[in-house]
Design a protein around this motif. Structure first.
Motif, PDB file in Angstrom:
ATOM      1  N   UNK A  11       0.808  -1.227   0.000  1.00  0.00           N
ATOM      2  CA  UNK A  11       0.000   0.000   0.000  1.00  0.00           C
ATOM      3  C   UNK A  11       0.834   1.267   0.000  1.00  0.00           C
ATOM      4  N   UNK A  12       2.146   1.158  -0.277  1.00  0.00           N
ATOM      5  CA  UNK A  12       2.988   2.365  -0.280  1.00  0.00           C
ATOM      6  C   UNK A  12       2.995   2.960  -1.679  1.00  0.00           C
ATOM      7  N   UNK A  13       2.871   4.293  -1.727  1.00  0.00           N
ATOM      8  CA  UNK A  13       2.757   4.878  -3.054  1.00  0.00           C
ATOM      9  C   UNK A  13       4.111   5.103  -3.711  1.00  0.00           C
ATOM     10  N   UNK A  14       4.111   5.028  -5.041  1.00  0.00           N
ATOM     11  CA  UNK A  14       5.296   5.354  -5.828  1.00  0.00           C
ATOM     12  C   UNK A  14       4.829   5.904  -7.177  1.00  0.00           C
ATOM     13  N   UNK A  15       5.749   6.550  -7.886  1.00  0.00           N
ATOM     14  CA  UNK A  15       5.382   7.161  -9.164  1.00  0.00           C
ATOM     15  C   UNK A  15       5.811   6.261 -10.317  1.00  0.00           C
ATOM     16  N   UNK A  16       4.966   6.165 -11.335  1.00  0.00           N
ATOM     17  CA  UNK A  16       5.297   5.410 -12.549  1.00  0.00           C
ATOM     18  C   UNK A  16       5.225   6.344 -13.743  1.00  0.00           C
ATOM     19  N   UNK A  17       6.210   6.190 -14.628  1.00  0.00           N
ATOM     20  CA  UNK A  17       6.266   7.036 -15.819  1.00  0.00           C
ATOM     21  C   UNK A  17       5.221   6.586 -16.842  1.00  0.00           C
ATOM     22  N   UNK A  18       4.568   7.567 -17.479  1.00  0.00           N
ATOM     23  CA  UNK A  18       3.657   7.263 -18.592  1.00  0.00           C
ATOM     24  C   UNK A  18       4.397   7.508 -19.895  1.00  0.00           C
ATOM     25  N   UNK A  19       4.260   6.609 -20.832  1.00  0.00           N
ATOM     26  CA  UNK A  19       4.928   6.819 -22.127  1.00  0.00           C
ATOM     27  C   UNK A  19       4.140   7.791 -22.999  1.00  0.00           C
ATOM     28  N   UNK A  20       2.831   7.888 -22.764  1.00  0.00           N
ATOM     29  CA  UNK A  20       2.018   8.764 -23.615  1.00  0.00           C
ATOM     30  C   UNK A  20       0.715   9.086 -22.879  1.00  0.00           C
TER      31      UNK A  20
END
Ligand code: SF4
Length: 312
Positions: free
Chosen positions: A241-250
């Motif tokens: 349940x820990x948040x993290x950021x994910x890159x979006x390609x588009x």
């Protein structure tokens, strides 16, 4: 679309509850040409509804950079922009009334009493500031140990505090303070029903009223983060349940993600039966695995508030 723009992670503090805790010495600055291209694409695809700029600490960045950043944003978006600052040692330009047009820019100051470093200095800077200030607190265990009536009286004593928001703490890949959703709900119930009259807007009550009226959009379908690396990102959660950021390609990837998330939430055993699905207090839905300590949509707080404002 709502956008949160982080021009840099660089900060002059190191709070133990920061989502960016391990990156606060990173001096990388968001490339403004990349920002320009993202805003152009986003605005053409999904009109921008709201922007906040936070960090890191924006008030320590060079004024020429910050002005250019704002000029690029202003090309695409004329609505309200929130600037979030810790206000510990803001550069002089922050105090110039013409640098940020007060009709468009709203200043939010992170203030958590002695739960955040240099709080006396921050308070002195708040008092020296000519414009309106919106306070942002984080409901850490330290903040939730404070006397609520004293907190309200303290904020009331300032000449320029127009609103106070107390955000829930969320564990991230950088820290986990062991706060339960139900801890926040109990604290906010006491905050809302405090005896001392608040001489400022109480943002949680505004948000709760939106939940109850159905005008709040809680789905994860309208919020993108832009990082100092120039990536468009979303928040996701690990199995703990820990948040993290994910890159979006588009942007296309974002809309696919939003649809999948909506299906997932609609199929969740608790959310699917909940009156508040799609309009609860969550800022980012996460899988609800058990409800004994409530959820990050703060179901029990909404139920309580509904009865508080219109007792049956
Ligand atoms: S209040 Fe909780 S259970 Fe209800 S929809 Fe929101 S997250 Fe799901």
């Amino acid at each position: 679309m709502k956008l949160s723009i982080t021009p840099s992670y660089l900060c002059n503090l190191k709070c133990n509850f920061c989502y960016y805790y391990d990156w606060l010495e990173d001096r990388k600055l968001l490339d403004l040409d990349i920002l320009d291209r993202h805003l152009d694409e986003i605005q053409r695809t999904s009109p921008i509804e709201y922007i906040d700029i936070y960090g890191g600490e924006i008030s320590i960045l060079p004024p020429t950079y910050v002005r250019e950043l704002c000029s690029i944003i202003e090309k695409y978006y004329k609505g309200e922009i929130s600037i979030v600052s810790n206000f510990v040692r803001p550069e002089k330009y922050f105090f110039h009334e013409t640098f940020f047009n007060p009709q468009q820019y709203k200043l939010f100051v992170s203030y958590d009493f002695d739960c955040r470093q240099n709080h006396n200095q921050v308070w002195t800077n708040i008092q020296a500031y000519n414009g309106d200030i919106n306070i942002l607190c984080v409901a850490t265990p330290c903040l939730m140990s404070k006397n609520i009536e004293d907190m309200i009286q303290f904020f009331n004593s300032s000449h320029n505090i127009v609103s106070v928001d107390i955000k829930s703490y969320s564990s991230s890949m950088h820290n986990d303070l062991g706060v339960k959703w139900s801890n926040y709900e109990s604290f906010m119930q006491k905050w809302i029903s405090a005896k001392t009259k608040k001489q400022f807007t109480c943002r949680i009550e505004y948000n709760l009223a939106e939940c109850i009226s159905g005008s709040r959009n809680a789905w994860n379908d309208n919020h993108i983060f832009i990082s100092p690396s120039g990536n468009m990102e979303i928040i996701q959660f690990d199995p703990n349940g820990r948040e993290y950021f994910t890159k979006l390609e588009s942007l296309d990837e974002f809309f696919k993600y939003a649809n999948l998330e909506k299906e997932k939430i609609k199929n969740n055993i608790y959310c699917s039966r909940c009156t508040w699905i799609g309009k609860c207090l969550t800022e980012q839905y996460r899988e609800v695995l058990e409800i004994n300590n409530s959820c990050n949509g703060f179901k029990n707080l909404i139920d309580w508030y509904k009865n508080y404002v219109s007792p049956v």
